[in-house]
Structures are given as structure tokens and as C-alpha cells.
Design a protein around this motif. Structure first.
Motif, PDB file in Angstrom:
ATOM      1  N   LEU A 117      34.629  41.226  32.494  1.00  0.00           N
ATOM      2  CA  LEU A 117      34.448  42.071  31.971  1.00  0.00           C
ATOM      3  C   LEU A 117      32.907  42.715  31.861  1.00  0.00           C
ATOM      4  N   CYS A 118      32.014  41.962  32.109  1.00  0.00           N
ATOM      5  CA  CYS A 118      30.721  42.453  32.315  1.00  0.00           C
ATOM      6  C   CYS A 118      30.489  42.875  33.559  1.00  0.00           C
ATOM      7  N   HIS A 119      30.915  43.358  34.451  1.00  0.00           N
ATOM      8  CA  HIS A 119      31.628  43.481  35.968  1.00  0.00           C
ATOM      9  C   HIS A 119      32.041  44.614  35.727  1.00  0.00           C
ATOM     10  N   LEU A 120      32.165  46.117  36.134  1.00  0.00           N
ATOM     11  CA  LEU A 120      32.555  46.682  36.159  1.00  0.00           C
ATOM     12  C   LEU A 120      32.937  46.745  37.924  1.00  0.00           C
ATOM     13  N   ALA A 121      34.110  45.793  38.249  1.00  0.00           N
ATOM     14  CA  ALA A 121      34.584  46.187  39.285  1.00  0.00           C
ATOM     15  C   ALA A 121      35.889  46.014  39.617  1.00  0.00           C
ATOM     16  N   PHE A 122      36.987  46.360  38.197  1.00  0.00           N
ATOM     17  CA  PHE A 122      37.971  46.643  38.493  1.00  0.00           C
ATOM     18  C   PHE A 122      38.945  45.527  38.521  1.00  0.00           C
ATOM     19  N   THR A 123      38.623  44.388  38.371  1.00  0.00           N
ATOM     20  CA  THR A 123      38.775  43.247  37.462  1.00  0.00           C
ATOM     21  C   THR A 123      39.748  43.252  36.436  1.00  0.00           C
ATOM     22  N   ARG A 124      40.661  42.551  35.942  1.00  0.00           N
ATOM     23  CA  ARG A 124      40.424  42.533  35.071  1.00  0.00           C
ATOM     24  C   ARG A 124      40.836  40.348  34.540  1.00  0.00           C
ATOM     25  N   TYR A 301      34.135  38.895  44.402  1.00  0.00           N
ATOM     26  CA  TYR A 301      34.455  39.580  44.507  1.00  0.00           C
ATOM     27  C   TYR A 301      33.022  41.449  43.652  1.00  0.00           C
ATOM     28  N   THR A 302      32.662  40.487  43.756  1.00  0.00           N
ATOM     29  CA  THR A 302      31.531  41.666  42.777  1.00  0.00           C
ATOM     30  C   THR A 302      30.629  42.252  43.554  1.00  0.00           C
ATOM     31  N   LYS A 303      30.586  41.488  44.743  1.00  0.00           N
ATOM     32  CA  LYS A 303      29.836  41.315  45.645  1.00  0.00           C
ATOM     33  C   LYS A 303      29.755  42.642  46.692  1.00  0.00           C
ATOM     34  N   GLY A 304      30.957  43.136  46.846  1.00  0.00           N
ATOM     35  CA  GLY A 304      30.825  44.240  48.012  1.00  0.00           C
ATOM     36  C   GLY A 304      31.533  43.837  49.013  1.00  0.00           C
ATOM     37  N   ILE A 305      31.893  42.517  49.233  1.00  0.00           N
ATOM     38  CA  ILE A 305      31.533  41.795  50.862  1.00  0.00           C
ATOM     39  C   ILE A 305      32.718  42.457  51.549  1.00  0.00           C
ATOM     40  N   LEU A 306      33.480  42.933  51.084  1.00  0.00           N
ATOM     41  CA  LEU A 306      35.241  43.807  52.062  1.00  0.00           C
ATOM     42  C   LEU A 306      34.758  45.137  52.336  1.00  0.00           C
ATOM     43  N   GLU A 307      33.923  45.698  51.606  1.00  0.00           N
ATOM     44  CA  GLU A 307      33.205  47.092  51.019  1.00  0.00           C
ATOM     45  C   GLU A 307      32.393  47.389  52.594  1.00  0.00           C
ATOM     46  N   ARG A 308      31.356  46.125  52.994  1.00  0.00           N
ATOM     47  CA  ARG A 308      30.533  46.140  53.569  1.00  0.00           C
ATOM     48  C   ARG A 308      31.346  45.787  55.412  1.00  0.00           C
ATOM     49  N   LEU A 309      32.663  45.527  55.092  1.00  0.00           N
ATOM     50  CA  LEU A 309      33.292  44.837  56.192  1.00  0.00           C
ATOM     51  C   LEU A 309      33.348  46.261  56.838  1.00  0.00           C
ATOM     52  N   VAL A 391      22.282  43.761  53.992  1.00  0.00           N
ATOM     53  CA  VAL A 391      22.723  44.992  53.437  1.00  0.00           C
ATOM     54  C   VAL A 391      22.870  44.074  52.486  1.00  0.00           C
ATOM     55  N   VAL A 392      23.017  44.357  51.352  1.00  0.00           N
ATOM     56  CA  VAL A 392      23.620  44.931  49.715  1.00  0.00           C
ATOM     57  C   VAL A 392      24.316  44.982  48.651  1.00  0.00           C
ATOM     58  N   SER A 393      25.555  44.967  49.204  1.00  0.00           N
ATOM     59  CA  SER A 393      26.619  46.373  48.537  1.00  0.00           C
ATOM     60  C   SER A 393      27.527  46.000  47.121  1.00  0.00           C
ATOM     61  N   SER A 394      26.353  45.163  46.708  1.00  0.00           N
ATOM     62  CA  SER A 394      27.497  45.076  45.066  1.00  0.00           C
ATOM     63  C   SER A 394      28.196  46.205  44.338  1.00  0.00           C
ATOM     64  N   LEU A 395      29.552  45.546  43.806  1.00  0.00           N
ATOM     65  CA  LEU A 395      29.517  46.670  43.125  1.00  0.00           C
ATOM     66  C   LEU A 395      29.484  46.875  42.009  1.00  0.00           C
ATOM     67  N   HIS A 396      29.033  45.749  41.660  1.00  0.00           N
ATOM     68  CA  HIS A 396      28.215  46.292  39.881  1.00  0.00           C
ATOM     69  C   HIS A 396      26.757  44.617  40.323  1.00  0.00           C
ATOM     70  N   ASP A 397      25.381  44.453  39.702  1.00  0.00           N
ATOM     71  CA  ASP A 397      25.501  43.033  39.701  1.00  0.00           C
ATOM     72  C   ASP A 397      24.394  43.512  38.718  1.00  0.00           C
ATOM     73  N   PRO A 437      28.862  51.590  47.694  1.00  0.00           N
ATOM     74  CA  PRO A 437      29.696  50.587  48.419  1.00  0.00           C
ATOM     75  C   PRO A 437      31.150  51.440  48.435  1.00  0.00           C
ATOM     76  N   TYR A 438      31.358  52.059  47.663  1.00  0.00           N
ATOM     77  CA  TYR A 438      33.059  52.998  47.204  1.00  0.00           C
ATOM     78  C   TYR A 438      33.188  54.044  48.389  1.00  0.00           C
ATOM     79  N   ALA A 439      32.553  54.138  49.013  1.00  0.00           N
ATOM     80  CA  ALA A 439      32.262  55.594  49.471  1.00  0.00           C
ATOM     81  C   ALA A 439      31.778  55.139  51.079  1.00  0.00           C
ATOM     82  N   VAL A 440      32.631  54.948  52.076  1.00  0.00           N
ATOM     83  CA  VAL A 440      32.735  54.629  52.848  1.00  0.00           C
ATOM     84  C   VAL A 440      31.975  55.066  54.221  1.00  0.00           C
ATOM     85  N   ASP A 441      32.267  55.718  54.810  1.00  0.00           N
ATOM     86  CA  ASP A 441      31.331  57.244  55.684  1.00  0.00           C
ATOM     87  C   ASP A 441      29.984  56.908  55.328  1.00  0.00           C
TER      88      ASP A 441
END
Ligand code: ADQ
Length: 498
Positions: A117-124, A301-309, A391-397, A437-441
Motif C-alpha cells: 500500500l505504501c510503495h507504489l510498485a504496482f503490486t496489489r 519486488y520494490t527494489k527494481g532488481i528485474l528492471e536492473r537486469l 546500481v540502486v534501482s528501486s521502484l519506490h523506496d 528504473p521503468y525506462a530501460v533504454d
């Protein structure tokens, strides 16, 4: 620059006779069995570094869930044990919880509802009314323990985090003489996002039992004021950052948390560190890799590890000249593995690492080294010290301490920090390279920029970053909190009558 001893001075001077009590989910010292022997460990966290000296200086208490398997074996009949175990100066009061309570309160409401609820990372978030009931029940157990610890003495209670949103009001009702403060270590969402919580009003009312409520940055404080304004009947004063409800005032302030800069810097400068780096590189086959990138996180899932990879993959796709020249080291400690969403994130990371490694590997080189382990702090310093970029690529932290640990670990004034603009740390660390972190290019281009950054620019940026953390260290954080608390006059026991 604040230090451990300036902080202790301030506490003695300002808090006077008030008893200082910390409440947190995680305990500062844990006892566990090693064979038939009992050993004690300090779970790694900046919080213990900052709050241990304060609690010691006041001879106060720390109340926390006793999670060590030997915790029960070392306490007295009131579940108390004196700590630090090697030099006792305050009391740790342990709370025993059943498996069902841990599942409902910690894994359930705190981490499946409040965390997303507190992290805007699109996880319900999952709002389960049984979890909510247990969360309430556990907060009540802690309130009883606080009341028992302080009796009717003047006291300052410092509550940590989102595990205890209901606790401040419960304590205020039981011990009106106490000054109550809470630090919320994660973001506070905007008011629209918060509205979906079915028990929003109760949560806010619970938190308004605080005399002082701290967030990392003013943005989170503002979100909180707006959320209250929208949800509860109360007087919200945006100029003074305060909320008055039912005649009681809560001050809302920003206190950016930090790290023990001096201790980390000293450790990172030691001769032993050089040996540690050589050994680690050898063990991991990194001796001949010209560029090392680094990520250090709990698997979350808030740490943006997938986006980083994905950004590392895009970088290699666009810059094939770095094949066999750059290895990205992802260190990830397993976390909250009971929760389905965490298991899924973990599986997705493993699958993506395999995919990228299969695509680019050449000879004995592979682009990503995935170390799914918890490392001691000394080893982490060595990793920070050997990296060309972190690299610190959190979606929200809320803040992100990895960014600050990396900076503190670089007395050589080298290394580039790539930092998500969605971290609290981004407000202070202006010489980092920022990413969405959402903008991969763009993310991939920033990795390229970090690798090719001239030495002079690296040095200039790192020197500035270090200056910031040297001044705003963990003791400064605690100093600022105590200073604000002292203005609420705990000695006079007037916390509730301001
Ligand atoms: P966390 O979400 O846990 O904390 P963070 O601030 O990044 O996030 O701290 C993580 C800590 O764990 C760091 O000290 C790091 O060194 C350590 N760590 C990570 N991976 C590790 C590994 N593999 N081995 C050993 N140690 C590891 C919450 C909020 C943050 C806020 C902190 C403090 O979510 O925003 O900064 O609280 O308030």
C-alpha cells in the motif's frame, strides 16, 4: 558532524530523567543455539547503531519480538535480558508471539497489506480481515508491555515502523504522561492510493496517538498530512506540519536516516579490506574483469532488481564491445520467503539471470553473477569497494541505505552511484546518476555513462557525495529526532497536554 558521544551528551542533557523506550519488531540482540552453546548476534541494521547508544545512555528499555531460537533460554521470568550482552547497560524486553500471530501481523497485514500500500510498485495489497484482527491483537500485546515497562514514570517511547500503526494511540490511552514518537521507515503514499485501505481511518487514528511522527523526506510528510485531511475530521496545519485531533497535536517531521559514515569509512580503508577484495575476486573469478557493476538488495519486488537486469541486458546488446569486459554482481539476500509475491519475484529473477547469461556468455565469462546470499557487513564493504559502479534501482523506496553504504565505503573517492529517482536518498545524493528504473533504454545508457565516466569526474562526484553523508550520518538522524522530542518536555511529563 554528530558522533556517538555528542548524541549521548544530548540525550543526557535533554531527556533528563525520562525513561527512553524503543519499540521495534526486530530485536537489537538475538540469542541462538550453536550446537549446545548459546551465542548472540546483532541483526544488521543502522537502527541498532543509532539507538543502542541512546538507550544505553538513559538505561532505558527496548521492546521487540523475540525471534531467536535461544531467546527464551536467557531471559528472566518477565522475558527481560540485559544487553548489550558483553557490556549490559539497558533492558531488552522480549515479546513472544505464536506462529499464527507472526503470520497474521508480520507476514500478513504488515507485509502483504501495508508494505505494497505504501510503495507504489504496482503490486496489489492483500486486505485480509483475519490479518487485520491479529495485527490489532499484536499491537495490543506490545502496548501492554510498554505500559508495564514504564509504569507511571515520565518516558519517551520511540516506535519503529509500519508494524505498529495502532500502537501510539493504545499507549497514549494507557500512559498519558509519556511522549510518543514513531518513525515510519517506508514511504507514505498519496491520498488516492491510501483510500483503498478498508481500515484507513483506524490506522490514521492510531498514528495520531504520536506526539511526533517522522518520515524520511518532506514529500512523505506532505502525503500524510493530505491523507489525514481527506480522511479524518481534524485540523491540519500545513505551515507548521502538525495535525490536531481531539485536542491532541501530532507534529509531522522529516528525518532522513543514514549510515555510520565514520565506522564504514574506517573499515573500508583498512589493510584487511585490500586482502578481502583480492580473495573475493579470486573466489568469484573476477580478477581479470575490467569493469564490475554491483547491486545489493533484499529480494523484494520494490527494489527494481528485474528492471536492473533488463537494463544490463540492453546495455550489452547496444555495447557488444563490453562483452567479457563487464560483470554485473547481484547480491541478494532472501527475504519474506513465506509470501507468494516474494517467491514469484525470486523465481523471475533466477529465470531472467539464466536467460541473459545464456544469451551473452563467452568462454568462462558470464555477464551476471547472481549471489543469493546474506553477506556479513565486512564482505559487503569489500564488494562496494571493488565495484566500478553500484546500481540502486528501486521502484519506490523510503530512503535506501545501500546507496549511502556504497558512498561511505569509498574513501578512495572512486566509483559511480546509479540511483533511482524514486528513492528518498535521491533528495540528498545529487551527484549520483539518476535513472527511472521503468525506462530501460535510458537506464542502459546511464550504465554506459557510468562505465565511461572520466576519473576526474568520478572523483569530483564521489567527494561531494561523501561530504553529504559525512555530515548527515546516522547520529545526525538520531540527534535531530531527540532534539525535536526534547522540545516536547518529557521530564515534565506534559507530552499529552501541549
Ligand atoms: P530496507 O527495505 O531493508 O529498509 P535498505 O535501506 O536498502 O532497505 O537497507 C537494506 C539493508 O540490508 C542494507 O543495510 C544492506 O546492506 C543490507 N543488505 C541487503 N542485501 C544484503 C545481503 N545480501 N547481505 C547482507 N546485507 C544485505 C527499510 C526501507 C528503506 C530504509 C530503511 C531504513 O525500505 O527505504 O532506507 O528501512 O530506514
Amino acid at each position: 558532524m554528530e558522533t556517538r558521544s555528542s548524541l549521548q551528551h544530548l540525550v543526557r542533557d535533554k531527556l533528563g530523567k525520562a525513561k527512553f523506550v524503543v519499540v521495534s519488531n526486530r530485536e537489537p540482540y538475538m540469542h541462538r543455539y550453536k550446537g549446545k552453546q548459546i551465542e548472540w548476534v546483532v541483526p544488521v541494521s543502522g537502527l541498532v547503531t543509532a539507538l543502542d547508544p541512546i538507550t544505553s545512555a538513559t538505561g532505558g528499555s527496548w521492546i521487540a519480538y523475540g525471534s531467536g531460537d535461544a531467546d527464551q533460554a536467557v531471559v528472566d521470568h518477565k522475558a527481560r535480558v540485559r544487553v548489550p550482552p558483553d557490556n549490559p547497560s539497558y533492558t531488552l524486553r522480549r515479546i513472544w508471539l505464536t506462529q499464527k500471530q507472526v503470520e497474521g501481523y508480520y507476514y500478513g497485514f504488515a507485509n502483504e497489506a501495508l508494505w505494497p500500500l505504501c510503495h507504489l510498485a504496482f503490486t496489489r495489497p492483500i486486505f485480509n480481515s483475519d490479518h487485520w484482527k491479529i495485527y490489532h491483537e499484536v499491537n495490543q500485546i506490545f502496548a501492554d508491555a510498554v505500559a508495564e515497562e514504564i509504569q507511571d514514570q515520565p518516558a519517551v517511547i520511540f516506535i519503529q515502523d509500519y508494524h505498529f500503526a495502532l500502537l501510539p494511540k493504545m499507549i497514549k490511552e494507557r500512559a498519558p504522561q509519556a511522549v510518543i514518537a514513531q518513525f515510519w521507515h517506508i514511504p507514505w503514499p498519496n491520498r488516492e492510493a491510501f483510500q483503498i485501505c478498508p481500515w484507513g481511518e483506524e490506522l490514521l487514528e492510531g498514528m495520531l496517538g504520536n506526539d511526533l511522527l517522522g518520515f524520511h523526506i518532506p514529500y512523505h510528510s506532505n502525503n500524510f498530512l493530505e491523507t489525514v485531511d481527506r480522511t479524518l475530521e481534524s485540523k491540519v496545519d500545513r505551515e507548521h506540519f502538525s495535525i490536531t485531533k481531539g485536542g491532541h497535536e501530532t507534529l509531522v517531521r522529516a528525518f532522513p536516516i543514514s549510515v555510520d559514515f565514520k565506522a564504514i569509512t574506517n573499515e573500508a580503508s583498512s589493510a584487511a579490506m585490500k586482502t578481502e577484495i583480492v580473495e573475493l575476486k579470486k573466489a568469484l573469478g573476477l580478477e581479470n574483469v575490467p569493469y564490475i557493476g554491483l547491486g545489493v538488495d533484499r529480494v523484494d519486488y520494490t527494489k527494481g532488481i528485474l528492471e536492473r537486469l533488463e537494463a544490463v541486458e540492453r546495455f550489452l546488446e547496444q555495447n557488444p564491445q563490453y562483452v567479457q569486459k563487464m560483470t554485473f554482481l547481484q547480491i541478494a539476500s532472501p527475504s519474506r520467503t513465506h509470501i507468494d509475491q516474494y517467491k514469484a519475484t525470486n523465481d523471475e529473477i533466477k529465470t531472467l539471470v539464466d536467460k541473459i547469461n545464456t544469451r551473452f556468455k563467452k568462454g568462462s565469462w558470464k555477464p551476471i553473477l547472481y549471489l543469493r546470499e546474506y553477506y556479513p557487513q565486512k564482505a559487503l564493504r569489500a564488494f562496494y569497494r571493488m565495484a566500478h559502479f553500484c546500481v540502486v534501482s528501486s521502484l519506490h523506496d523510503g530512503m535506501n541505505l545501500v546507496a549511502k553504504e556504497f558512498v561511505a565505503s569509498r574513501p578512495d573517492e572512486d566509483g559511480v552511484l546509479i540511483l533511482s529517482q524514486f528513492t528518498g536518498a535521491a533528495r540528498e545524493l545529487s551527484e549520483a546518476l539518476f535513472i527511472n528504473p521503468y525506462a530501460v533504454d535510458e537506464f542502459a545508457q546511464t550504465i554506459h555513462q557510468a562505465i565511461e565516466m572520466p576519473a576526474q569526474e568520478r572523483k569530483k562526484r564521489m567527494a561531494t557525495l561523501r561530504h553529504v553523508i559525512r555530515e548527515a550520518n546516522i547520529y545526525t538522524w538520531a540527534w535531530n529526532v531527540i532534539h525535536e522530542l526534547a522540545r516536547l518536555k518529557p521530564e515534565a511529563g506534559k507530552g499529552s497536554q501541549k
